[in-house]
Write an enzyme that holds these catalytic residues in place. Sequence first.
Site, PDB file in Angstrom:
ATOM      1  N   CYS A 151       4.252  -1.376   9.739  1.00 47.85           N
ATOM      2  CA  CYS A 151       5.036  -0.509   8.855  1.00 47.85           C
ATOM      3  C   CYS A 151       4.476  -0.545   7.445  1.00 47.85           C
ATOM      4  CB  CYS A 151       6.502  -0.957   8.854  1.00 47.85           C
ATOM      5  SG  CYS A 151       7.560   0.075   7.811  1.00 47.85           S
ATOM      6  N   VAL A 152       4.094   0.616   6.938  1.00 49.07           N
ATOM      7  CA  VAL A 152       3.524   0.695   5.602  1.00 49.07           C
ATOM      8  C   VAL A 152       4.557   0.370   4.526  1.00 49.07           C
ATOM      9  CG1 VAL A 152       3.977   3.167   5.446  1.00 49.07           C
ATOM     10  CG2 VAL A 152       2.195   2.177   4.031  1.00 49.07           C
TER      11      VAL A 152
END
Length: 305
Positions: A151-152
């Site tokens: 997840c960025v």
Amino acid sequence: MAWNVFKFCTALRALGSIMIVVVIGIIGFTYYAVVIANYGPSLLTGGFDSLVALLVLALFHFLLVMLLWSYFSVVVTDPGGVPTGWRPELDIEKSGDGNQNLIGEANPSLSVGDSSNHGVRYCRKCNQYKPPRSHHCSVCGRCILKMDHHCVWVVNCVGAMNYKSFLLFLFYTFLETTLVAISLLPVFLVFFGDGDGDITVSPGSLAATFVAFVLNIAFALSVLGFLIMHIMLVARNTTTIEAYEKHTVNWPYNLGRKTNFEQVFGSDKMYWFVPLYIEEDMKKLPALGGLDNASRSETEPLQSL
């Protein structure tokens, strides 16, 4: 040919921890619009408006604390890596002289299975065996237990050890952004009024409120979609990667919605809405750690709720 979105995840390295600053910036901007520009001053007006402001601010700060707690739990918690030297427990094949040999121990490439079977799985990038349901993350550079995705927004992998925190982050983000959108709606409507409304704020505060409203309602709608998707994944005891790979038909790890839910959130209801596990659950539910995943045979019926 299907487009494999996961092969582009290496580009996420360039973003680094700047996304944490972006998240804090969005929260800070929203805090200004809700607390400083609007409902903070309303506390001093007295009457019904002060009561509404008090309720809004109390709920806003409670959800903000839970959101930040869940968020940083995802950021700082190790999602779960494969222990050094881990080897699969394979069938024992007895030789004629009574010696016991592990099938495939001498040859790591004997069987490179996927997350939907119980074969020997070997990661050539990490140069070690990897448990079922684990995947190699190109951004983190290692195999992650029960990996869901990288997840960025949290600058971390979402795996077995922080998946609950990630789901709670989505949950509290949806509640917080929805509350903000509803509470700022009266001020937002000033933009489309004739200017004679009861709300009196400076042009700068009005502009900030407008942007915060649009930003939060956009986040609320998008996060709702992710939340619904992950609720469906939890109900089937699968991950985003596993669903993408289309290996979830007659999924052996689907043990029924109740058991599937407990394998993510634990069995103690008091801890379902906080990013923590009790020690008893960690001992009783090894699936929480991502290394031991209970499964059923393909012919075994699902447990009822």
